[in-house]
Design an enzyme around this catalytic site. Structure first.
Site, PDB file in Angstrom:
ATOM      1  N   ASP A 112       3.099   3.865   8.361  1.00 52.22           N
ATOM      2  CA  ASP A 112       3.978   4.209   9.483  1.00 52.22           C
ATOM      3  C   ASP A 112       4.180   5.699   9.673  1.00 52.22           C
ATOM      4  OD1 ASP A 112       5.605   4.153   6.973  1.00 52.22           O
ATOM      5  OD2 ASP A 112       7.190   4.752   8.347  1.00 52.22           O
ATOM      6  N   ASP A 172       7.877   1.083   2.609  1.00 55.25           N
ATOM      7  CA  ASP A 172       9.043   1.474   3.411  1.00 55.25           C
ATOM      8  C   ASP A 172       8.616   1.898   4.806  1.00 55.25           C
ATOM      9  OD1 ASP A 172      11.070   1.300   1.276  1.00 55.25           O
ATOM     10  OD2 ASP A 172       9.963   2.962   0.394  1.00 55.25           O
ATOM     11  N   ASP A 199       1.440   0.512   3.100  1.00 56.98           N
ATOM     12  CA  ASP A 199       2.652   1.226   2.701  1.00 56.98           C
ATOM     13  C   ASP A 199       3.789   0.205   2.655  1.00 56.98           C
ATOM     14  OD1 ASP A 199       4.490   3.495   2.350  1.00 56.98           O
ATOM     15  OD2 ASP A 199       5.056   3.084   4.424  1.00 56.98           O
TER      16      ASP A 199
END
Length: 219
Positions: free
Chosen positions: A167, A10, A8
């Site tokens: 995240d 961001d 990922d």
């Protein structure tokens, strides 16, 4: 054993909330709305630009009379003009990516962020290379947690064992849908506790990631 390591963006490789919050607040100001804090904005990311803008508007007075689309277009224009200033890689990211590539692993990014700003960040922060695969929010007609996003990114890489590093709950659900192990970066934008997010391993320091990947492959 080589791996296809899909990241990922961001909250995983980069902290981009200050830049997104600034663009969102400029969009809100044009509508006569008060700004949001960086902490508020962090709770709204992870499901694509349209959902981010919708959440910004709903928490600051509701959707405007002309609907969501003009606000989304305006946010895209503001953010797309400079997505790099104010955005930085988490400590140790560059070194971790280099070590993974040196160990023979293949690296890709799979992000909800629109393609142009995502690529500008990856290139501006000198992550591309070693990142060679890329799937963004405009690449296919799907967003995470649809596993087609993961597959589109992973299949750009040579064969290898597949892992997803992210995240958030969206990333965890993507890994589960794709049937691959999930490595959780705990310093990202998650709204749940670490215990509440299904994961196969967790880390808060990118210096630990190459060895963590090696252990996952050896298990």
């Amino acid at each position: 054993m080589p791996a296809r390591v899909v990241f990922d963006l961001d909250g995983t490789l980069v902290d981009s909330i200050p830049t997104m919050a600034d663009a969102g607040n400029r969009m809100l100001a044009e509508l006569g709305r008060p700004p949001v804090s960086i902490e508020e904005c962090a709770r709204f990311v992870g499901n694509g630009v349209a959902r981010l803008v919708e959440r910004l508007l709903l928490c600051r007075g509701g959707l405007p009379g002309e609907g969501l689309d003009p606000a989304v277009a305006r946010f895209r224009a503001i953010y797309g003009a400079d997505p790099v200033t104010g955005t930085h890689a988490y400590p140790g990211v560059g070194e971790a990516l280099a070590r993974l590539a040196d160990a023979g692993h293949w690296l890709a990014v799979c992000t909800q962020k629109p393609n142009a700003p995502a690529l500008a960040i990856l290139r501006g922060l000198r992550m591309m290379p070693p990142v060679t695969g890329f799937t963004g929010g405009d690449s296919i007609d799907a967003l995470k947690p649809d596993p087609r996003m993961f597959r589109h990114a992973a299949d750009q890489l040579p064969p290898g064992v597949e892992l997803l590093v992210g995240d958030s709950l969206t990333d965890a659900e993507t890994a589960r849908a794709a049937g691959v192990p999930f490595l959780l970066h705990t310093r990202g934008y998650r709204t749940q506790s670490v215990a509440e997010l299904p994961h196969d391993a967790a880390f808060d320091d990118f210096a630990a990631l190459p060895e963590l990947v090696a252990r996952m492959l050896a298990a």
